[in-house]
Scaffold this motif. Structure first.
Motif, PDB file in Angstrom:
ATOM      1  N   VAL A 195       0.863  -1.186   0.000  1.00 47.57           N
ATOM      2  CA  VAL A 195       0.000   0.000   0.000  1.00 47.57           C
ATOM      3  C   VAL A 195       0.899   1.235   0.000  1.00 47.57           C
ATOM      4  O   VAL A 195       1.701   1.428   0.914  1.00 47.57           O
ATOM      5  CB  VAL A 195      -0.937   0.012   1.226  1.00 47.57           C
TER       6      VAL A 195
ATOM      7  N   VAL B 103      -2.045  -1.340  -3.731  1.00 48.34           N
ATOM      8  CA  VAL B 103      -2.978  -0.216  -3.600  1.00 48.34           C
ATOM      9  C   VAL B 103      -2.152   1.074  -3.556  1.00 48.34           C
ATOM     10  O   VAL B 103      -1.269   1.222  -2.703  1.00 48.34           O
ATOM     11  CB  VAL B 103      -3.848  -0.324  -2.331  1.00 48.34           C
TER      12      VAL B 103
ATOM     13  N   THR C 152      -5.914   2.011  -7.446  1.00 43.34           N
ATOM     14  CA  THR C 152      -5.539   3.299  -6.868  1.00 43.34           C
ATOM     15  C   THR C 152      -6.739   3.958  -6.198  1.00 43.34           C
ATOM     16  O   THR C 152      -7.849   3.941  -6.744  1.00 43.34           O
ATOM     17  CB  THR C 152      -4.976   4.236  -7.962  1.00 43.34           C
TER      18      THR C 152
ATOM     19  N   VAL D  35      -9.073   0.193   1.647  1.00 46.11           N
ATOM     20  CA  VAL D  35      -7.930  -0.674   1.349  1.00 46.11           C
ATOM     21  C   VAL D  35      -8.291  -2.129   1.629  1.00 46.11           C
ATOM     22  O   VAL D  35      -8.035  -3.026   0.814  1.00 46.11           O
ATOM     23  CB  VAL D  35      -6.692  -0.268   2.176  1.00 46.11           C
TER      24      VAL D  35
ATOM     25  N   ILE E 294     -10.660  -3.495  -1.032  1.00 41.54           N
ATOM     26  CA  ILE E 294      -9.947  -3.759  -2.292  1.00 41.54           C
ATOM     27  C   ILE E 294      -9.170  -5.070  -2.198  1.00 41.54           C
ATOM     28  O   ILE E 294      -9.215  -5.897  -3.122  1.00 41.54           O
ATOM     29  CB  ILE E 294      -8.999  -2.585  -2.615  1.00 41.54           C
TER      30      ILE E 294
END
Length: 256
Positions: free
Chosen positions: A85, A145, A189, A231, A234
């Motif tokens: 991330v 991410v 993103t 996050v 995802i």
């Protein structure tokens, strides 16, 4: 991907959106690795959350050797890397040309270097290591991410460098997702709007209130925990790939 068994490398993980991500990973049972330059905050987080769950490695994201070392230490400690991330970033505003003259080229270059090139540096090196993971039932080996910004789309006065750096992250999301598809690595993103982070912390309460007035709903700054929540979503949802998700309460930035 099982979030509770994840090993997540978080650049900029010692504060703001990155810190919230680290806290959520640990709260849900995963392991987190903080890549940051803030020794005090990084060390304090490890002490608070526990050495068995968190590792801090002082890392300059634009330095290849730093990132390689941090990723190697991650695998040495936790055995693998399942997600990266990217939250490391800097601000800086100046008009392209104004009373103070042309935009300082060194400032422009540094913002691009940290925000855009630093992000890509972590992606390419983390992807190399995630490609070695055993695939899950969907053939998935890892998730990346990235953090862009609403400024990637509606940059304000003085934000040429910042918007360019974040627009670059937006622009490379799909091609990198395509590059890494054969390895079962997804790339997504997040483009946050106005969040309560150290980047905004220097503004006065009056200035913050003025910014919030432009957010349709909810009419407030975002909470870093809401970024961390996305996050997690995802990472857990295998069909989210190659996409840029705005997280901004329907905000569309005005010129100033």
């Amino acid at each position: 991907m099982d979030f509770s068994k994840s090993v997540v490398v978080v650049s900029g993980g010692a504060s703001g959106l990155g810190e919230a991500t680290v806290r959520n990973v640990v709260a849900k049972g995963g392991k987190a690795v903080i890549l940051d330059l803030n020794d005090e905050r990084g060390t304090n987080l490890v002490e608070e959350l526990g050495h068995h769950h968190v590792l801090y490695v002082k890392t300059n994201v634009v330095e290849e050797a730093d990132v390689k070392s941090a990723l190697d230490l991650t695998i040495e400690r936790f055995g693998k890397i399942t997600s990266a991330v990217n939250c490391a970033g800097i601000g800086g505003a100046q008009k392209t040309f104004g009373r103070k003259g042309p935009f300082d080229l060194a400032l422009f270059t540094n913002i691009i270097k940290v925000n855009l090139i630093g992000t890509f540096n972590v992606i390419r090196l983390a992807a190399e290591r995630m490609s070695l993971n055993d695939p899950n039932q969907d053939g998935e080996r890892g998730v990346v991410v990235n953090t862009a910004s609403a400024a990637a789309f509606e940059g304000q006065i003085g934000q040429a460098a910042y918007s360019a750096s974040k627009g670059g992250i937006v622009g490379m999301t799909l091609p990198i997702a395509r590059d890494l598809a054969d390895y079962g690595i997804r790339v997504v993103t997040i483009a946050p709007g106005l969040f309560e982070t150290p980047l905004l912390g220097r503004k006065s309460e009056e200035a913050k209130a003025a910014l919030c007035a432009g957010v349709p709903f909810p009419k407030r700054l975002g909470h870093p925990s809401e970024y961390a929540q996305l996050v997690q979503s995802i990472i857990e949802n295998p069909m989210i790939n190659g996409e840029v998700i705005r997280l901004d309460g329907a905000l569309r930035m005005q010129p100033k």
